[in-house]
Every structure is written in structure tokens, then in C-alpha cells.
Design a protein around this motif. Structure first.
Motif, PDB file in Angstrom:
ATOM      1  N   LYS A 101       0.831  -1.201   0.000  1.00 52.65           N
ATOM      2  CA  LYS A 101       0.000   0.000   0.000  1.00 52.65           C
ATOM      3  C   LYS A 101       0.866   1.250   0.000  1.00 52.65           C
ATOM      4  CE  LYS A 101      -3.444   2.513   2.712  1.00 52.65           C
ATOM      5  NZ  LYS A 101      -4.232   2.535   3.975  1.00 52.65           N
ATOM      6  N   GLU A 105       1.309   4.222  -2.883  1.00 52.08           N
ATOM      7  CA  GLU A 105       1.018   5.612  -2.538  1.00 52.08           C
ATOM      8  C   GLU A 105       2.187   6.538  -2.858  1.00 52.08           C
ATOM      9  OE1 GLU A 105      -2.098   4.947   1.198  1.00 52.08           O
ATOM     10  OE2 GLU A 105       0.047   5.245   1.582  1.00 52.08           O
ATOM     11  N   LYS A 159     -11.209   4.237 -10.042  1.00 46.81           N
ATOM     12  CA  LYS A 159     -10.790   4.771  -8.744  1.00 46.81           C
ATOM     13  C   LYS A 159     -11.444   4.007  -7.601  1.00 46.81           C
ATOM     14  CE  LYS A 159     -10.241   9.502 -10.551  1.00 46.81           C
ATOM     15  NZ  LYS A 159      -8.790   9.628 -10.333  1.00 46.81           N
ATOM     16  N   TYR A 160     -12.745   3.716  -7.742  1.00 50.72           N
ATOM     17  CA  TYR A 160     -13.451   2.997  -6.682  1.00 50.72           C
ATOM     18  C   TYR A 160     -12.898   1.581  -6.498  1.00 50.72           C
ATOM     19  CZ  TYR A 160     -16.999   6.710  -6.872  1.00 50.72           C
ATOM     20  OH  TYR A 160     -17.651   7.909  -6.833  1.00 50.72           O
ATOM     21  N   GLN A 194      -9.656   1.878  -4.419  1.00 51.68           N
ATOM     22  CA  GLN A 194      -9.926   2.208  -3.024  1.00 51.68           C
ATOM     23  C   GLN A 194     -10.645   1.067  -2.305  1.00 51.68           C
ATOM     24  OE1 GLN A 194      -8.662   4.792  -1.436  1.00 51.68           O
ATOM     25  NE2 GLN A 194      -7.676   5.313  -3.388  1.00 51.68           N
ATOM     26  N   SER A 195     -11.542   0.389  -2.995  1.00 53.03           N
ATOM     27  CA  SER A 195     -12.253  -0.741  -2.385  1.00 53.03           C
ATOM     28  C   SER A 195     -11.293  -1.881  -2.066  1.00 53.03           C
ATOM     29  CB  SER A 195     -13.361  -1.234  -3.315  1.00 53.03           C
ATOM     30  OG  SER A 195     -14.336  -0.241  -3.524  1.00 53.03           O
ATOM     31  N   SER A 200      -9.311  -0.987   0.989  1.00 54.52           N
ATOM     32  CA  SER A 200     -10.129  -1.086   2.200  1.00 54.52           C
ATOM     33  C   SER A 200     -10.351  -2.538   2.608  1.00 54.52           C
ATOM     34  CB  SER A 200     -11.485  -0.406   1.972  1.00 54.52           C
ATOM     35  OG  SER A 200     -11.319   0.984   1.758  1.00 54.52           O
TER      36      SER A 200
END
Length: 217
Positions: A95, A99, A135-136, A139-140, A143
């Protein structure tokens, strides 16, 4: 040791990053672990920034799209999400790597990103919607991989068991008339569940939403 390869460097860098975090990863430390001088690493990676790019490319290449794949967009998109979650779970430092690097410098990232956009278009979404879906998805996946079921703790098993017990009793002691569902589901709420169920259900939720919207196109 034999001929030093970029793959060997990246492999050891990931081991250090996973165990100690990226702050503990330096060119000097990596060279010492590999039994070479820092100059030997510079032939492959001029600095730590480029090393992180190489690490990101290696991580993502494992689930990057293959040419000639004619499967339905649903299968290919789900496989992409599964692959990203698998990488994030297997490598605690993944992660932070993703980033810190510029996606435009990572060939495998570009391939996956482009594929996600193309699959969204194949599902009937317009350009704006396809960008949001890509994008979702990212991010999903982050998470889901960060979820409690994958929590890495320095506590002993006995300490973790006691922490869970106290939290469970705390929920079960709530007024049942006011919080009936929290009281009823106190066990699975704090005790966690299998990683397979956690991840599979999470991906099902993401994909079912995309498929539901796609059906309207």
C-alpha cells in the motif's frame, strides 16, 4: 553470489519492506543484505525512488492483463480486483509503495489501469463513469485488504483472545432493547471471520454494484 539481477534486488527489498516498513529500506542496507556494494545496485536502480518503482511494477505484474483475453468483462474485472487484494494482503508494504510512486512511471500499473477503463467502457459506462469505477476499484481493494481479518498484531494469541473477549462482552452488555442487533451479533462482530469469506463477500459487494449499474446501460 551469482549475477545480481533486478528481480533479486526487488525480491529482497520487498522482504525488508514487509518486515520493517519502507523507512527501513535503504540502498546501503539492501546492498549489505545482498552482499554487494551500493554501487552494484545503482546499475539497476539509480536511487530509492526508482527502486520503489521497480517494486511496484513487480507487485502489479502478477495480475496485469494478458493479451488475447476474450473473457466477459465481469470475469476479467473481478480477477483484477482479486489480484490487487491478494498483493496488498501478501505484502504489508505494498500500500505504501503504491502511494509513493507515480503511476505513470510503472508499466504494469498503467496496463492494469488502462484495462480497468477499457472493461468499464465494455460494460457500457461513459468516460466519466469509467474513470470513477477505476478509482473505486482501487480504493475498495485497499479497504478490503486493510480489514480487521488481516490485522497484523504484536500481541500474543492469549492477549488477542482477551482483547476480543472484553470487546464481545462490552457489546453483549448493551441494552438489548435499544441495540438488539449489536447484542445478537457481538460474536462475529469482534471475533472476525475467515479471510476467504471476508474478501469474497467484499468483492461480491463491489462487483454486484458495478453489474447492477451496467445492466441499466
Amino acid at each position: 553470489m551469482g549475477k545480481l539481477t533486478a528481480a533479486a534486488i526487488v525480491g529482497r527489498a520487498l522482504e525488508i519492506g514487509d518486515a520493517e516498513g519502507l523507512d527501513g529500506l535503504t540502498i546501503r542496507r539492501l546492498a549489505a543484505d545482498l552482499g554487494v556494494t551500493p554501487m552494484a545496485l545503482y546499475w539497476h536502480f539509480k536511487n530509492k525512488e526508482l527502486l520503489l518503482v521497480g517494486m511496484a511494477d513487480h507487485l502489479i505484474s502478477g495480475f496485469a492483463p494478458k493479451t488475447g483475453d476474450e473473457r466477459p468483462w465481469r470475469e476479467r474485472l473481478r480477477e483484477m480486483v482479486d489480484g490487487l487484494i491478494r498483493v496488498l494482503r501478501a505484502h504489508p508494504c505494498a500500500k505504501n509503495i503504491l502511494e509513493q510512486v507515480d503511476p505513470l512511471t510503472v508499466p504494469s500499473f498503467l496496463a492494469v489501469w488502462d484495462e480497468a477503463l477499457g472493461l468499464a467502457r465494455a460494460a457500457g459506462f461513459n468516460a466519466d463513469e469509467s474513470c470513477l469505477i477505476s478509482k473505486y476499484i482501487l480504493q475498495s481493494a485497499i479497504s478490503i485488504a486493510d480489514g480487521p481479518v488481516h490485522f497484523r498484531s504484536t500481541h500474543t494469541p492469549e492477549q488477542l483472545e482477551e482483547i476480543v473477549r472484553v470487546k464481545r462482552l462490552g457489546l453483549q452488555s448493551l441494552p438489548a432493547g435499544r441495540y438488539p442487533n449489536l447484542v445478537e451479533m457481538a460474536g462475529p462482530m469482534v471475533s472476525g471471520m475467515s479471510a476467504d469469506l471476508y474478501d469474497t463477500f467484499g468483492v461480491d459487494l463491489v462487483m454486484s454494484g458495478i453489474e447492477k449499474l451496467a445492466a441499466r446501460n
